[in-house]
Design an enzyme around this catalytic site. Structure first.
Site, PDB file in Angstrom:
ATOM      1  N   ALA A  33      38.976  14.562 -14.237  1.00 18.20           N
ATOM      2  CA  ALA A  33      38.058  15.521 -13.852  1.00 18.20           C
ATOM      3  C   ALA A  33      36.579  15.199 -13.678  1.00 18.20           C
ATOM      4  O   ALA A  33      36.073  14.042 -14.255  1.00 18.20           O
ATOM      5  CB  ALA A  33      38.173  16.486 -15.003  1.00 18.20           C
ATOM      6  N   SER A  34      35.911  15.854 -13.000  1.00 13.87           N
ATOM      7  CA  SER A  34      34.624  15.386 -12.641  1.00 13.87           C
ATOM      8  C   SER A  34      33.410  15.385 -13.875  1.00 13.87           C
ATOM      9  O   SER A  34      32.421  14.601 -13.885  1.00 13.87           O
ATOM     10  CB  SER A  34      34.021  16.211 -11.489  1.00 13.87           C
ATOM     11  OG  SER A  34      34.706  16.004 -10.478  1.00 13.87           O
TER      12      SER A  34
END
Length: 211
Positions: free
Chosen positions: A9-10
């Site tokens: 996930a960013s």
């Protein structure tokens, strides 16, 4: 053959483990077991991702790197994507992505000819989807910049509010002597923000020179 799942996930506000159920279901339906999972909160636009490269370091030739989507693996520029592909190819790792059906057969034993055929097709499609993922990222950044410019012109832009609780946690970790890498891994903050907070903290503790 080991199957290693990569979940990314960013930011720390996003759940890197979100895709775990989909990957587990995919594996169970095909009768293989995921040997290890590697999760991290890092931007797909960055080549430096510790967990991804730990995964590759753990791999043996023929192992499978399983991802939900190709953009979980890469939103890289073309030069950085070529570097990552070179590392993957050198380790002889096979990429299987749930959004890339041409890759699914790579997780099943086949004869050498069929394996080479699927690998050739899959490599071409990987390059295409990696390019699409990068373009999608650049398009979103452009639209955001255009929206910000319009808001500024209209006097409506106030900027992003500071995440005070996260910044306080970062400051506490800096005081405790934690390394920058430890702090970024724990909080998902960028190096730029960390440098800014570190500089502000140093300035706040400097002795006054006034008489």
């Amino acid at each position: 053959m080991f199957v290693r799942a990569y979940l990314r996930a960013s930011t720390s506000q996003q759940d890197a483990s979100r895709a775990r159920g989909a990957l587990d279901t995919f594996a169970a339906e095909r009768g293989f077991r995921i040997a290890a999972r590697y999760m991290e909160n890092e931007s797909g636009t960055k080549l430096h991702r510790p967990e991804l490269f730990r995964l590759l370091s753990d791999c043996e030739p023929g192992d499978v790197l399983l991802v939900e989507q190709v953009d979980r693996l890469s939103r890289l520029t073309s030069p950085d994507w070529r570097k990552l592909r070179a590392e993957i190819d050198a380790k002889q790792v096979r990429i299987v992505a749930l959004d890339l059906p041409t890759s699914w057969n790579l997780a099943a034993p086949t004869d050498e000819f069929t394996n080479r055929l699927f690998a050739a097709v899959n490599n071409m499609m990987l390059d295409v989807l990696a390019a699409v993922a990068r373009k999608d990222y650049e398009d979103r950044r452009r639209r955001q910049a255009e929206g910000t410019a319009r808001a500024k012109a209209a006097g409506l832009y106030k900027g992003r509010p500071a995440n005070t609780s996260r910044n306080a946690a970062i400051a506490a970790m800096l005081r405790d002597g934690r390394t920058w890498r430890e702090i970024m891994n724990a909080t998902g903050c960028s190096r730029t923000l960390l440098a800014k907070l570190s500089s502000a903290q140093r300035a706040s503790v400097m002795p006054s020179t006034e008489i």
